[in-house]
Every structure is written in structure tokens, then in C-alpha cells.
Scaffold this active site. Structure first.
Site, PDB file in Angstrom:
ATOM      1  N   ASP A 246      -1.491  19.797  -7.813  1.00 51.20           N
ATOM      2  CA  ASP A 246      -2.033  18.984  -6.729  1.00 51.20           C
ATOM      3  C   ASP A 246      -1.401  19.482  -5.433  1.00 51.20           C
ATOM      4  OD1 ASP A 246      -2.773  17.110  -4.879  1.00 51.20           O
ATOM      5  OD2 ASP A 246      -2.173  15.367  -6.060  1.00 51.20           O
TER       6      ASP A 246
ATOM      7  N   HIS B 263      -8.409  26.616  -2.011  1.00 55.28           N
ATOM      8  CA  HIS B 263      -8.543  25.197  -2.347  1.00 55.28           C
ATOM      9  C   HIS B 263      -8.758  24.335  -1.096  1.00 55.28           C
ATOM     10  CE1 HIS B 263      -4.284  25.987  -1.473  1.00 55.28           C
ATOM     11  NE2 HIS B 263      -4.253  24.753  -0.996  1.00 55.28           N
ATOM     12  N   ILE B 264      -9.437  23.223  -1.281  1.00 53.95           N
ATOM     13  CA  ILE B 264      -9.607  22.220  -0.229  1.00 53.95           C
ATOM     14  C   ILE B 264      -9.561  20.835  -0.870  1.00 53.95           C
ATOM     15  CG2 ILE B 264     -10.955  23.627   1.389  1.00 53.95           C
ATOM     16  CD1 ILE B 264     -13.478  22.245   0.322  1.00 53.95           C
TER      17      ILE B 264
ATOM     18  N   SER C 251     -13.692  29.019   7.149  1.00 51.12           N
ATOM     19  CA  SER C 251     -15.053  28.517   7.327  1.00 51.12           C
ATOM     20  C   SER C 251     -15.532  28.766   8.754  1.00 51.12           C
ATOM     21  CB  SER C 251     -15.077  27.009   7.031  1.00 51.12           C
ATOM     22  OG  SER C 251     -16.288  26.415   7.445  1.00 51.12           O
TER      23      SER C 251
ATOM     24  N   TYR D  84     -11.922  17.953   8.361  1.00 50.67           N
ATOM     25  CA  TYR D  84     -12.038  19.250   7.684  1.00 50.67           C
ATOM     26  C   TYR D  84     -11.969  20.404   8.670  1.00 50.67           C
ATOM     27  CZ  TYR D  84     -14.231  23.100   5.094  1.00 50.67           C
ATOM     28  OH  TYR D  84     -14.509  24.316   4.526  1.00 50.67           O
TER      29      TYR D  84
ATOM     30  N   SER E 295     -10.664  20.540  11.570  1.00 50.20           N
ATOM     31  CA  SER E 295      -9.334  20.674  12.176  1.00 50.20           C
ATOM     32  C   SER E 295      -8.415  21.489  11.278  1.00 50.20           C
ATOM     33  CB  SER E 295      -8.736  19.292  12.443  1.00 50.20           C
ATOM     34  OG  SER E 295      -8.457  18.601  11.239  1.00 50.20           O
TER      35      SER E 295
END
Length: 287
Positions: A91, A119-120, A169, A182, A184
Site C-alpha cells: 500500500d 501506481h495511482i 499524464s 489527481y 496536482s
């Protein structure tokens, strides 16, 4: 189209073709036996990257939160030709887990050639409602864990002349509605690793950094959020994953996928009013 616009368009096309023409060629054999970590590998782009690396005969460590799904992905990687396919549940909001993943990979693989950070954390696709705590949490997952893992792996990557691959992205290059927390985190990634690219180059480091700017990709999580809200086209995760791998393997500093996302990032500086108009009108939203 006016004369000025034609000149601009032609110049951009020439520059794009020049970059493509001079880009280093990809040698698939260079990935055989390569020691790779892919994060966020239980679904979506990360899962597809794991399968591509497996087909190239790499040694892979994959991580995400769901151990059972990771086990299934690892088993498929072995069936596709991976020399090794190991997994560790983690995690990334937990401050110790990013280091745990790198330590696991170093122990099991004996070093690293590629650290692919993909990962996001989950984030709502909605108008921001003032939830600062969620944004703070998301920064831990989407940003702080990235720099933590990068630093932990740096010595091994330096030794192997390895590559650090950052999946970012288009929303880290230009802002858009409904994704304030997201976007930021992605702006933070681009800023930090862009600066680190300079620093490593100035130190004549053996480590390369590739920052990958992606448009809308047809992952299940992404499509579930935007379905019925926007008509922006989505592109295949498997193709995005393949392009990310090539970018890291050829040590290119940047990837834009699909290709036109590069032009989109330029438009916000060249034609900000027009760009903002198209962004705001690409969503089905009624206040």
C-alpha cells in the site's frame, strides 16, 4: 487555414518527424534477463507492462495492493516467458511499503535495471468539494512514494546503468476540470523528476529518467469515470504500455502517447484561450 497557421503546423510536423527519425532504435534482446520492478501492476497499464516485459524474457517484480490478483498476473507472466515473476503486495500510502518493495526486489533479483513507477490512488472524477485530506493522502500515494522508491533504488540503478521510468499524464502538463487532486499530483511528478533529470545529467550519472505523458487510456478504472461525461477518445492500454517500455529501454527522456498529446501541451501556451474553451466544452456538464 491562414498562412501563419500553415507555417506553424508545418514546423511542428517537421520537428515531430525529426525527433522520431533521430530516436534510438529499440533492441528487444536488451530486455532479456533485465531486472524490472513495475508498480500498479494488478490492472490496466501496469498489468500490460508486466506482460510485455514477460514476453521479452525479463525478470519481473510486480506490486499493487491486491495480493490474489498479483499472483494471477505473475503466473501469466511466467507462462508468457518471464525468467522470473515475483510479486509483493504493498500500500503506497503506507510510509514503509515503498521501501519494502524496493528491498524485496533487490533481494530477489540481486539488483535493478528498470524501476517503472506507475501506481495511482483512487480519486473521484468530480468538482472539488474542498476535501484537503484526500488531496494530502493522494499526494502520498501518487507523488511521495515515487520519490521515496526512486531514491531507495538509485544506488542499484547507478551500478547497472539503469532506467527510472515515471508514468505521468497529460493532466500533469495542463489542468482540466473534475480532477484537481489527481492533476496536482501529476504536476508534482513532472516538476520533481524533470529537475532530477537535470541534476543526474549534471552529475554525469549512469541513471536515465523517462517521463511518460499519457492521454486518456482505455483502462477499466478510467473508462468507468469518464463514460458519458466526455467524448475524448481513449487509446489502448497495451499499446501505451509497449511505448512506455520502449521509451525506458532506449533511455529517451520523454514520451507523449498518443503522439498528438505533445501538440496539445504546446497549444496551451500558444493559444491559451482557445485551448481553455475546448477543455471546458469537452465535458457534458450542466451547473
Amino acid at each position: 487555414m491562414g498562412t501563419f497557421m500553415k507555417i506553424i503546423f508545418a514546423s511542428v510536423c517537421v520537428a515531430f518527424l525529426a525527433v522520431k527519425w533521430t530516436a534510438p532504435s529499440f533492441d528487444a534482446d536488451s530486455l532479456r534477463g533485465a531486472r524490472v520492478v513495475v508498480t500498479g501492476a494488478s490492472t490496466g497499464i501496469g498489468e500490460q507492462m508486466a506482460y510485455h516485459y514477460a514476453r521479452f524474457g525479463a525478470q519481473i517484480v510486480i506490486t499493487a495492493r491486491r495480493e490474489k490478483v498479483l499472483q494471477q498476473v505473475a503466473e501469466k507472466c511466467l507462462s508468457l516467458g518471464a525468467q522470473k515473476a515475483l510479486y509483493i503486495a504493498a500500500d503506497m500510502a503506507n510510509e514503509s511499503d515503498p521501501n519494502k518493495v524496493v528491498d524485496f526486489a533487490l533481494e530477489k533479483l540481486g539488483g535493478l535495471d528498470y524501476l517503472v513507477l506507475n501506481h495511482i490512488g483512487p480519486s473521484p472524477f468530480a468538482l472539488w468539494d474542498g476535501d484537503v485530506e484526500h488531496t494530502r493522502w493522494l499526494m502520498k500515494v501518487n507523488f511521495f512514494s515515487y520519490i521515496q522508491m526512486a531514491w531507495k533504488a538509485m544506488a542499484s540503478l547507478e551500478q547497472s546503468k539503469g532506467s527510472l521510468v515515471i508514468v505521468s499524464s497529460l493532466l500533469g502538463k495542463m489542468s482540466s476540470p473534475f480532477v484537481a487532486p489527481y492533476t496536482s499530483t501529476k504536476f508534482a511528478l513532472n516538476g520533481f523528476f524533470g529537475a532530477l533529470q537535470h541534476e543526474l545529467a549534471m552529475k554525469k550519472s549512469n541513471v536515465s529518467i523517462s517521463i511518460c505523458t499519457l492521454g486518456l487510456i482505455d483502462t477499466e478504472a478510467a473508462m468507468e469515470k469518464v463514460r458519458g461525461v466526455t467524448n475524448v477518445p481513449a487509446y489502448p492500454a497495451t499499446d501505451a504500455a509497449f511505448n512506455i517500455i520502449i521509451t525506458g529501454a532506449t533511455k529517451q527522456p520523454e514520451l507523449f502517447y498518443p503522439w498528438f498529446t505533445h501538440f496539445v501541451t504546446l497549444s496551451k501556451d500558444w493559444f491559451p484561450a482557445i485551448t481553455n474553451y475546448f477543455i471546458q466544452n469537452s465535458y457534458n456538464y450542466n451547473p
